[in-house]
Design an enzyme around this catalytic site. Structure first.
Site, PDB file in Angstrom:
ATOM      1  NE  ARG A 201     -32.729 101.273 -30.301  1.00 14.25           N
ATOM      2  CZ  ARG A 201     -33.180 101.547 -29.000  1.00 14.25           C
ATOM      3  NH1 ARG A 201     -33.442 100.488 -27.903  1.00 14.25           N
ATOM      4  NH2 ARG A 201     -33.193 102.799 -28.544  1.00 14.25           N
ATOM      5  CG  ASN A 202     -37.525  99.561 -29.318  1.00 11.70           C
ATOM      6  OD1 ASN A 202     -37.098  98.815 -28.220  1.00 11.70           O
ATOM      7  ND2 ASN A 202     -36.990 100.730 -29.169  1.00 11.70           N
TER       8      ASN A 202
END
Length: 274
Positions: A201-202
């Site tokens: 998610r990053n």
């Protein structure tokens, strides 16, 4: 290389689920949906519905009933014993809960009232938020984003299989939206027999890159699989992250050994369970 060898790894549970309405029945079901009690879905539930629809949540064919829910929360498995770590549930408020009962059907809609699916309700049961928070997130503090999202939901859960009438629509990242059946086909086309998947998610940082390139020494291909569903407000926006991935794959990875495919899931922030 035979297709049989390529598909030797079965989907979780053994079957790649497809719950789309048959083409010949879809129009009649859309008319029927207008006569049913509507359950509006938020962004998180729409992401879950999409993952059920495309087979990303195989073998689930709908939102969890109490038998699956209680086993997942307590034992990290479905009622069948198949490993599963996070509940996939549909919550409703008190007023709507009074209109729903097992045996009836309901229309699942988006914020604009567009029918996404019809659910055959098998179970209507209490949402044990405190227990779920403690078991799944290891905290009951609302400061935790996953717990806060859980607490915002209704106090009743509705479970049962769904028939999808309209997939959620997306304007973003369309070239990267491949369903599980399509990624399997892409692996076959590339001749990949062993694949490493990396969900994030990053943006990919140096340690991620190191892990991925080490994996590429022993596998045929990398599936970079970033979440683009709902995240907390201070996370890096999905469009910024996607641009980072594009630049990374263009300049730092072998082009014939890496794929970028988005994951429409909503982020749970559930630590080891996620």
């Amino acid at each position: 290389m035979s297709d049989k060898h390529q598909d030797a790894i079965a989907p979780h549970g053994g079957t790649l689920v497809n719950v789309d309405a048959p083409a010949a029945e879809r129009e009649a079901l859309l008319v029927k949906a207008k006569t049913l009690t509507a359950i509006p879905l938020g962004p998180r539930e729409i992401s879950d519905l999409e993952l059920i629809a495309i087979g990303g949540f195989s073998p689930l064919t709908g939102f969890m009933t109490s038998a699956d829910y209680s086993r997942v929360v307590s034992d990290m498995s479905l009622a069948s014993g198949l490993p599963w770590t996070i509940p996939v549930t549909l919550s409703v408020g008190d007023d709507l809960a009074k209109k729903l009962k097992a045996g009836q059907e309901a229309a699942l809609t988006d914020a604009n009232g567009r029918a996404l699916a019809i659910m055959k309700i098998e179970d209507v049961f209490p949402n044990d938020k405190q227990k779920e928070a403690q078991e799944v997130y290891k905290t009951t503090e609302e400061a935790h984003p996953g717990v806060a999202a859980l607490y915002r939901g209704g106090d009743t859960l509705v479970g049962g299989p769904i028939t999808v009438l309209n997939r959620p629509t997306h304007g973003e990242f369309k070239p990267y939206r491949l369903e599980p059946a399509q990624t399997r086909a892409a692996f076959r086309e590339r001749g990949w027999r062993r694949i490493v998947g990396f969900q994030t998610r990053n943006p990919v940082h140096r340690a991620h890159e190191y892990i991925q390139k080490c994996a590429l020494e022993i596998v045929d291909g990398l599936l970079l699989h970033p979440i683009v569903g709902e995240t907390k407000g201070d996370d890096i926006p999905a469009d910024v992250r996607m641009h980072c991935y594009e630049v990374l794959l263009e300049g730092y990875y072998p082009k014939d050994r890496a794929m970028l495919v988005v994951n429409p899931a909503a982020m749970r922030y559930a630590g080891p369970r996620e």
